[in-house]
Design an enzyme around this catalytic site. Structure first.
Site, PDB file in Angstrom:
ATOM      1  N   GLY A 188      -6.600   0.788   2.620  1.00 20.98           N
ATOM      2  CA  GLY A 188      -5.522  -0.199   2.479  1.00 20.98           C
ATOM      3  C   GLY A 188      -4.474   0.207   1.457  1.00 20.98           C
ATOM      4  N   LYS A 206      13.911   1.562  -4.893  1.00 24.08           N
ATOM      5  CA  LYS A 206      13.622   1.079  -6.254  1.00 24.08           C
ATOM      6  C   LYS A 206      14.500   1.807  -7.279  1.00 24.08           C
ATOM      7  CE  LYS A 206       8.898   0.002  -4.887  1.00 24.08           C
ATOM      8  NZ  LYS A 206       7.543   0.566  -4.759  1.00 24.08           N
ATOM      9  N   GLY A 303       0.200  -4.776  -4.672  1.00 27.06           N
ATOM     10  CA  GLY A 303      -0.990  -5.632  -4.566  1.00 27.06           C
ATOM     11  C   GLY A 303      -0.606  -7.085  -4.727  1.00 27.06           C
TER      12      GLY A 303
END
Ligand SMILES: NC(=O)c1ccc[n+]([C@@H]2O[C@H](COP(=O)([O-])OP(=O)(O)OC[C@H]3O[C@@H](n4cnc5c(N)ncnc54)[C@H](OP(=O)(O)O)[C@@H]3O)[C@@H](O)[C@H]2O)c1
Length: 432
Positions: A188, A206, A303
């Site tokens: 993942g 970014k 996350g």
């Protein structure tokens, strides 16, 4: 009675869930320290029957974005659907309807942040996007508040957890790129379609936001020279490990002589640099300010909960301003215009790995061409020769002193035309 700040959330995927969960975990502490309650009152969920793995009362769900974007009871819209559209249009509608907006969406902010920031200013509301750069690391807030007294000359970031995980695993266990990618997908840490990550495009979005925030100039993601990690091979990793470097996908920008140079590319980082020890899925941002000097931020760049922490931090920051009835925005995100220009990569030290036919005079041919292009060689290493299709070949690795990338590529084009050159396999920046 305690004031309630009503939040409408667009999207209930990984970060939507993480944001909701972080609020549930820390509701009391937030309420006690701020003096107000935050309520996520409506959530845009286009598939309300899908199992989201978290209990949320189903009355909160709507399938109609306008129910959130135009609801007069909603103070803050949190956008967590991702992608440039319809996310940008939803945020623009929310701002035009007098709602402050918090987002984690680097793609939409890198593409349309300036327009959205202007819209926020026009409508006397706020736009925040801390979670869009390095997930849980509070880099944008720090740069625009506690560090505002500085002029920054450099920023270097490990801004993509997937690629850092892959490069770390390759470096530590000598595994192949393809093998590690498969493992990262199973765990993942990598998307089924990893292009945005391994191609460097996520990091470029970014970096674009960091350049605007730090240097007050526009660098559109498509104008940022971007090279991913797919060309990094076992041979590069072995050289780096044996020569005092770690390979990292670096997103860097620096100011020199009134211009901003920068790009995203895999780079050899000396083990003595603090960024070299940032491993696996972790992110870090290193900045050099003219007052604070060197500073590094380290943490989880992705996350649900770490990113949810940054989203909620922005929500609380905005709520504090609303609470004081002052949406006047003193934080200069995306609105500070320094007049500096972004010009691309500039001169760097480079590492070049090529495969050559093993015979006398080859090295001389290559160094002569480098010399003609004004490129000085810092070091050259020949690895053990071996036979391919009856021919003896050997990998050659050069480190060259600072040179503009286009000058280097011009020389390599000429070198490649020599019939003793089999392939030019990788070019990477050497960070200093
Ligand atoms: N994942 C990370 O660690 C991380 C870190 C930092 C920033 N971010 C940013 O956070 C944002 C969300 O990422 P995520 O990982 O949470 O993505 P995700 O798991 O794919 O969730 C996206 C959510 O938005 C919904 N959605 C997508 N398009 C929509 C549309 N047109 N209309 C209505 N709903 C829509 C999806 O609905 P369905 O589920 O029904 O399809 C899903 O609920 C992105 O901008 C991402 O770049 C993510």
């Amino acid at each position: 009675m305690k004031k309630i700040i009503n939040v409408g959330m667009l999207g209930i995927g990984n970060i939507g869930r993480g944001t909701y969960q972080a609020l549930e975990m820390n509701r009391q502490k937030i309420s006690e320290t701020t003096g107000f309650d935050i309520e996520i009152v409506k959530i845009l969920n286009r598939h309300p029957d899908k199992d989201r793995g978290i209990y949320i009362p189903k009355e909160k769900y709507t399938t109609d974005p306008m129910e959130i974007l135009t609801d007069p009871e909603i103070d803050i819209v949190v956008e967590l659907i991702g992608g440039i559209e319809p996310a940008t249009e939803y945020m623009a509608t929310a701002l035009a309807n007098g709602k402050s907006v918090v987002t984690a969406n680097k793609a939409a902010i890198a593409a349309n942040g300036k327009r959205l920031a202007a819209l926020a200013q026009e409508n006397h509301v706020l736009l925040r996007f801390e979670a869009a750069v390095a997930g849980g690391i509070p880099i944008l807030t720090s740069l625009t508040t506690a560090l505002l007294s500085n002029r920054f000359t450099e920023v270097h970031g490990i801004l993509n957890g997937t690629t850092n995980y892959i490069l770390t695993q390759m470096g530590e266990y000598g595994k192949d790129y393809a093998e590690v990618l498969k493992d990262a997908q199973a765990k993942g840490f990598a998307e089924a379609d990893p292009t945005a990550d391994v191609g460097g495009f996520d990091a470029a979005n970014k970096l674009s936001i960091l350049i605007s925030t730090i240097f007050g100039t526009d660098a559109a993601p498509e104008d940022i020279p971007t090279q991913g990690i797919t060309s990094v091979g076992k041979e590069d990793i072995a050289f780096a490990n044996g020569s005092g470097y770690r390979i990292k996908l670096l997103a860097s920008a620096r100011e020199m002589g009134g211009k901003i140079y920068g790009g995203v590319e895999p780079a050899l980082v000396p083990v003595t640099h603090p960024l070299a020890s940032v491993s696996n899925e972790f992110n870090a941002v290193f900045v050099r300010g003219n007052a604070v000097d060197d500073l590094m931020f380290y943490g989880r760049g992705a996350g649900p909960l770490p990113t949810g922490s940054a989203v909620l931090g922005d929500v609380i920051g905005v709520a504090r301003k609303l609470e004081k009835d002052s949406a006047y925005d003193i934080v200069p995100q995306l609105r500070y215009d320094s007049g500096l220009t972004f010009v691309g990569e500039g001169a760097n030290k480079y590492y070049i790995r090529m495969m050559v036919v093993e015979k006398p005079g080859v090295l001389g041919k290559i160094t002569t061409i480098f010399g003609r292009h004004g490129i000085s060689i810092e070091s050259v290493q020949q690895k053990a020769p071996y036979e391919v299709n009856g021919e003896i070949v050997a990998p050659l690795i050069f480190i060259v002193f600072k040179v503009e990338k286009n000058v280097l590529l011009g020389a390599l084009d000429e070198i490649y035309k020599e019939d003793v050159i089999k392939s030019i396999d990788n070019i990477m920046r050497v960070a200093e």
